[in-house]
Write a protein that holds these residues in place. Structure first.
Motif, PDB file in Angstrom:
ATOM      1  N   THR A  78      14.135   9.666  20.052  1.00  0.00           N
ATOM      2  CA  THR A  78      13.489  10.939  20.094  1.00  0.00           C
ATOM      3  C   THR A  78      14.479  11.770  19.430  1.00  0.00           C
ATOM      4  OG1 THR A  78      14.161  11.257  22.410  1.00  0.00           O
ATOM      5  CG2 THR A  78      11.809  10.862  21.886  1.00  0.00           C
ATOM      6  N   ALA A  79      14.285  13.128  18.883  1.00  0.00           N
ATOM      7  CA  ALA A  79      15.221  13.830  18.424  1.00  0.00           C
ATOM      8  C   ALA A  79      15.934  14.535  19.364  1.00  0.00           C
ATOM      9  CB  ALA A  79      14.781  15.163  17.526  1.00  0.00           C
ATOM     10  N   PRO A  80      17.340  14.834  19.207  1.00  0.00           N
ATOM     11  CA  PRO A  80      18.119  14.644  17.878  1.00  0.00           C
ATOM     12  C   PRO A  80      18.477  13.324  17.937  1.00  0.00           C
ATOM     13  CG  PRO A  80      19.555  15.740  19.551  1.00  0.00           C
ATOM     14  CD  PRO A  80      18.025  15.485  20.219  1.00  0.00           C
ATOM     15  N   SER A  91      26.599  13.753  11.129  1.00  0.00           N
ATOM     16  CA  SER A  91      26.178  14.913  11.862  1.00  0.00           C
ATOM     17  C   SER A  91      25.189  14.613  12.838  1.00  0.00           C
ATOM     18  CB  SER A  91      25.535  15.865  10.702  1.00  0.00           C
ATOM     19  OG  SER A  91      24.332  15.169  10.313  1.00  0.00           O
ATOM     20  N   GLN A  92      24.868  15.701  13.753  1.00  0.00           N
ATOM     21  CA  GLN A  92      23.743  15.406  14.671  1.00  0.00           C
ATOM     22  C   GLN A  92      22.414  16.217  13.711  1.00  0.00           C
ATOM     23  OE1 GLN A  92      22.897  18.643  17.815  1.00  0.00           O
ATOM     24  NE2 GLN A  92      23.296  16.944  19.039  1.00  0.00           N
ATOM     25  N   SER A  93      21.227  15.103  13.821  1.00  0.00           N
ATOM     26  CA  SER A  93      20.138  15.684  13.095  1.00  0.00           C
ATOM     27  C   SER A  93      18.836  15.792  13.865  1.00  0.00           C
ATOM     28  CB  SER A  93      19.779  14.812  12.055  1.00  0.00           C
ATOM     29  OG  SER A  93      18.590  14.659  11.440  1.00  0.00           O
ATOM     30  N   LEU A 133      22.411   4.442  21.655  1.00  0.00           N
ATOM     31  CA  LEU A 133      23.290   3.446  21.723  1.00  0.00           C
ATOM     32  C   LEU A 133      23.411   3.166  23.059  1.00  0.00           C
ATOM     33  CD1 LEU A 133      23.591   4.469  19.017  1.00  0.00           C
ATOM     34  CD2 LEU A 133      26.004   4.101  19.065  1.00  0.00           C
ATOM     35  N   ILE A 134      23.139   1.870  23.719  1.00  0.00           N
ATOM     36  CA  ILE A 134      23.179   1.473  25.040  1.00  0.00           C
ATOM     37  C   ILE A 134      24.139   0.347  25.143  1.00  0.00           C
ATOM     38  CG2 ILE A 134      21.746   0.901  27.270  1.00  0.00           C
ATOM     39  CD1 ILE A 134      19.419   2.268  25.911  1.00  0.00           C
ATOM     40  N   ASN A 193      25.287   5.227  27.498  1.00  0.00           N
ATOM     41  CA  ASN A 193      23.774   5.638  27.089  1.00  0.00           C
ATOM     42  C   ASN A 193      23.697   6.676  26.170  1.00  0.00           C
ATOM     43  OD1 ASN A 193      21.030   5.762  26.570  1.00  0.00           O
ATOM     44  ND2 ASN A 193      20.324   5.161  28.555  1.00  0.00           N
ATOM     45  N   GLU A 194      23.841   6.710  25.001  1.00  0.00           N
ATOM     46  CA  GLU A 194      24.176   7.801  24.227  1.00  0.00           C
ATOM     47  C   GLU A 194      22.926   8.066  23.229  1.00  0.00           C
ATOM     48  OE1 GLU A 194      25.202  11.075  22.839  1.00  0.00           O
ATOM     49  OE2 GLU A 194      26.762  10.066  24.155  1.00  0.00           O
ATOM     50  N   ASP A 195      22.425   9.247  23.416  1.00  0.00           N
ATOM     51  CA  ASP A 195      21.195   9.431  22.634  1.00  0.00           C
ATOM     52  C   ASP A 195      21.479  10.846  21.753  1.00  0.00           C
ATOM     53  OD1 ASP A 195      21.389  11.770  24.616  1.00  0.00           O
ATOM     54  OD2 ASP A 195      19.316  11.423  25.157  1.00  0.00           O
ATOM     55  N   PHE A 196      22.875  11.541  21.617  1.00  0.00           N
ATOM     56  CA  PHE A 196      23.313  12.307  20.674  1.00  0.00           C
ATOM     57  C   PHE A 196      22.706  13.632  21.078  1.00  0.00           C
ATOM     58  CE2 PHE A 196      23.565   8.053  18.594  1.00  0.00           C
ATOM     59  CZ  PHE A 196      25.149   8.112  18.578  1.00  0.00           C
ATOM     60  N   SER A 197      22.224  13.775  22.190  1.00  0.00           N
ATOM     61  CA  SER A 197      21.578  15.167  22.597  1.00  0.00           C
ATOM     62  C   SER A 197      22.556  16.458  22.800  1.00  0.00           C
ATOM     63  CB  SER A 197      20.548  14.778  23.677  1.00  0.00           C
ATOM     64  OG  SER A 197      21.313  14.592  25.077  1.00  0.00           O
TER      65      SER A 197
END
Length: 701
Positions: free
Chosen positions: A59-61, A49-51, A170-171, A27-31
């Motif tokens: 939700t950000a990022p 990039s991470q935005s 991404l899950i 479970n990837e949320d890029f945090s």
């Protein structure tokens, strides 16, 4: 139109008498770090990039892929995952594609095992923006079951033909047999009192088809409303929208709305009850007011379709709704070379909405087609929508400064952004190549910036604030043509809840004179400059011109009476220069008078009569031969200044009659060098067309 390639293999699974509990693989949320631990990027890695944005719908990022020139295939690749013994997985991701050209590239999802070749699971050839949306993909191809399964998100083709691709959440899971999920509550958390229809979306996140289900809602700890849905055929990843037949009779206040699914296929709880429920805080307004629709157009003077839309559709629409809509136009930096009045703040609003083409129109924060029907339908919808804010604003223009006061009475409790857009009603200096020669409601500045001001609104508690800005650093062509739009926006959903034009006022007309009232020692050949603090005009609304100034401005001295003059008015009628036809007498009080209530500002406020008096230079250091010829010695520079003696001969001699200088002078003002003269008394004689005058001249050094 989207083109789908190589969709997943179909797997038919019958009903199972036992529950297969789902397992989350990642479970990837890029945090955290980017790329995430164990993830890799294949090709043009610097463009990923991470935005800090949340454009994909999470939700950000989030992850962000940025365009670059060239033809490339780039992938964001998961770590290897052991799927031994698993035959089916469910992959979910959120994304938003900001398209540029609508051609020349594709996006997709692919899998592989053993580090081998990639197999497409989902692919699209974009022709426009995509999303924000959530995609659920059921995968059962040959890669599933491998001990080194990998999945990637990729973009392939001309990597200049998109702007940005945002990806989040991404899950990957091994799905349950029976999993009904309450996906969303589909009503605004802000509503007027009265009947509120409760709408939701639920979906099948399990393997077995949903044939029947109970859908429920409850307000706080009140009565549970349950509706049983039968005759369904909801396959894996499919969803269904549902609106309850029993509405909520809402009264003002704050509440918690709970919506959930239960009793899937008549068998009670499903295999995963963690995703059955959605909660939403509701704020019911104490009262409603009329909504004023906000139209935001992204446009450019270099865009031919923009000119067509404005002339044929939008300008006539604006003209027919001068008071019951608000309009802000953001001039964009493309098509090349872009509008000269593009600003970075316009770019922020462009990114906020994900604009990738012009013209592009948003009404109340919702994308609107650039045709007459869509524009009119949006107006109808927005005007029928209740607003929950009393919003008023006033703006004061003083020189190059603008001050905007905002007053808001909220009827709901919410955290919203307040935006202030300073616009110019008409511009001509940004003409490009699309044929338009003037442009309406062009955004010049957003206060304090394009991000707006976050306000914590509490129902019934008024809020007031103000912003001041010096507009001299902007593209403003004429300060007195400015207008202000204030609007309230839900930053998360982009919905605009109210807008208003500020009432723009000018300071009272004021005037200044040069020379000033009471000034002394004024040169007898001086011009008089009259400056107003704003644009002025005649009280019949006609312009002030060089030829009509003498109708309301008068120049006089006690000996000669009224003096004639010529006048020059600057381009915006805020400054008048008066040049007397003859020089003033020396040591004379000169009066300049403006008639009462003859001129006014653009808001029809007239100027009261006013007069000033100044005194011309006295005898000190001055010799005046007669009313026409005057001598101004300047011993410090050893220069003698002579005025009004054109086409004359000047002779300077001492008391014995010895001539020290004889010179023809051919200009209205002449300079005579007397540096070789010793201090003493001299005679100066001027001869002009048979006329002769003589005067003593005392030179002191």
């Amino acid at each position: 139109m989207r083109k789908f390639l190589s969709l997943f293999l179909v797997l038919i699974i019958g009903s199972s008498s036992f529950a297969q509990k789902g397992t989350e693989m990642f479970n990837e949320d890029f945090s955290a770090s980017f790329p995430p631990s164990g993830w890799t990027i294949d090709n043009i890695g610097n463009q990923w990039s991470q935005s800090t944005s949340a454009n994909a719908g999470g939700t950000a990022p989030e992850a962000k892929l940025t365009y670059v020139s060239g033809t490339n295939t780039t992938r964001l690749i998961s770590p290897a995952i052991d799927l031994t013994g698993i035959s089916t997985v469910l992959f979910s991701f959120k994304h938003f594609l900001d398209d540029y050209s609508g051609t020349g590239y594709s996006i997709g999802v692919a899998t592989r095992s053993g580090g081998g070749s990639w197999t497409d699971i989902w692919a699209v050839s974009p022709t426009d923006n995509i999303g924000p949306e959530t995609n659920d993909l059921l995968i059962s191809n040959a890669d599933v079951g491998a001990s080194d399964f990998q999945i990637c998100i990729y973009l392939s083709g001309n990597t200049y033909n998109f702007d940005y691709w945002y990806i989040d959440d991404l899950i990957l899971i091994s799905p349950d047999n029976n999993d009904s999920e309450m996906a969303s509550i589909n009503i605004s958390p802000y509503a007027a009192a009265g009947n509120v229809d409760i709408a939701c979306t639920f979906k099948n996140s399990g393997i077995n088809t949903i044939t029947s289900i109970d859908v429920n809602y409850q307000i706080d700890a009140g009565t549970i409303i349950t509706e049983n849905l039968t005759g369904l055929n909801l396959a894996t990843t499919e969803s269904l929208n549902h609106t309850f037949t029993t509405p909520w009779v809402a009264t003002p206040g704050s509440y918690t709305l709970k919506v959930w699914v239960s009793n899937m296929n008549g068998n009670g709880n499903d295999d995963d009850t963690n995703n059955d429920l959605q909660l939403q805080t509701m704020s019911i307004a104490t009262q409603s007011v009329t909504n004023t629709p906000l139209y935001e157009e992204f446009t450019s003077s270099t865009c031919a379709p923009c000119a067509s839309f404005n002339s044929s559709t939008f300008t006539p629409f604006m003209n027919s709704h001068p008071d019951d809509i608000t309009v802000v136009k953001y001039q964009m930096s493309w098509p090349s070379p872009g509008d000269p009045y593009y600003t970075a703040e316009g770019g922020v609003r462009r990114s906020y909405y994900g604009v990738s083409f012009v013209p592009d129109l948003y009404t109340g924060g919702v994308n609107t087609g650039t045709n007459s029907t869509a524009v009119t339908n949006a107006y109808t919808y927005e005007t029928n929508k209740p607003a929950f804010f009393d919003l008023s604003s006033a703006a004061i223009i003083d020189g190059s400064n603008i001050t905007v006061d905002v007053n808001i009475t909220p009827y709901i409790t919410a955290d919203f952004k307040v935006h202030i857009a300073v616009i110019e009603k008409m511009t001509t200096g940004n003409v490009g190549n699309n044929g338009e020669t003037s442009f309406k409601n062009v955004m010049m500045k957003m206060l304090p910036d394009a991000d707006g001001t976050l306000v914590n609104f509490v129902a019934g508690t008024p809020t007031a604030f103000n912003e001041t800005f010096d507009m001299s650093s902007t593209n403003v062509e004429e300060m007195y043509d400015l207008k202000v739009v204030v609007f309230i926006q839900n930053d998360a959903t982009k919905e605009v809840f109210q807008s208003v034009y500020s009432a723009v006022t000018l300071p009272p007309p004021a005037i200044s004179f040069n020379p000033a009232n009471g000034a002394t020692d004024i040169d007898v050949n001086s011009d008089i400059i009259i400056t107003f603090n704003q644009i002025m005009r005649l009280v019949d609304d006609s312009p002030i011109t060089d030829n009509n100034v003498s109708d309301f401005i008068h120049l006089s001295d006690p000996a000669k009476g009224d003096l004639t003059f010529t006048a020059s008015v600057n381009y915006n009628q805020s400054e008048i220069t008066i040049t007397p036809d003859v020089q003033f007498n020396r040591l004379t009080d000169i009066t300049v008078a403006i008639d009462d209530n003859e001129i006014e500002n653009i808001q029809n406020i007239s100027l009261a009569g006013e007069s000033i008096t100044f005194t011309t230079i006295d005898n000190t250091g001055i010799s005046q031969i007669d009313d026409n010829i005057v001598i101004y010695p300047n011993p410090a520079n050893d220069i003698l200044f002579i005025s009004n003696a054109k086409n004359s001969t000047i002779t300077i001699s001492d008391l014995s009659g010895k001539t020290f200088l004889k010179q023809n002078i051919n200009y209205k003002v002449n300079e005579i060098n007397i540096s070789n003269f010793t201090p003493g008394m001299y005679f100066i004689k001027i001869e002009q067309d048979g006329y002769s005058a003589e005067k003593k001249l005392n030179i002191i050094k």
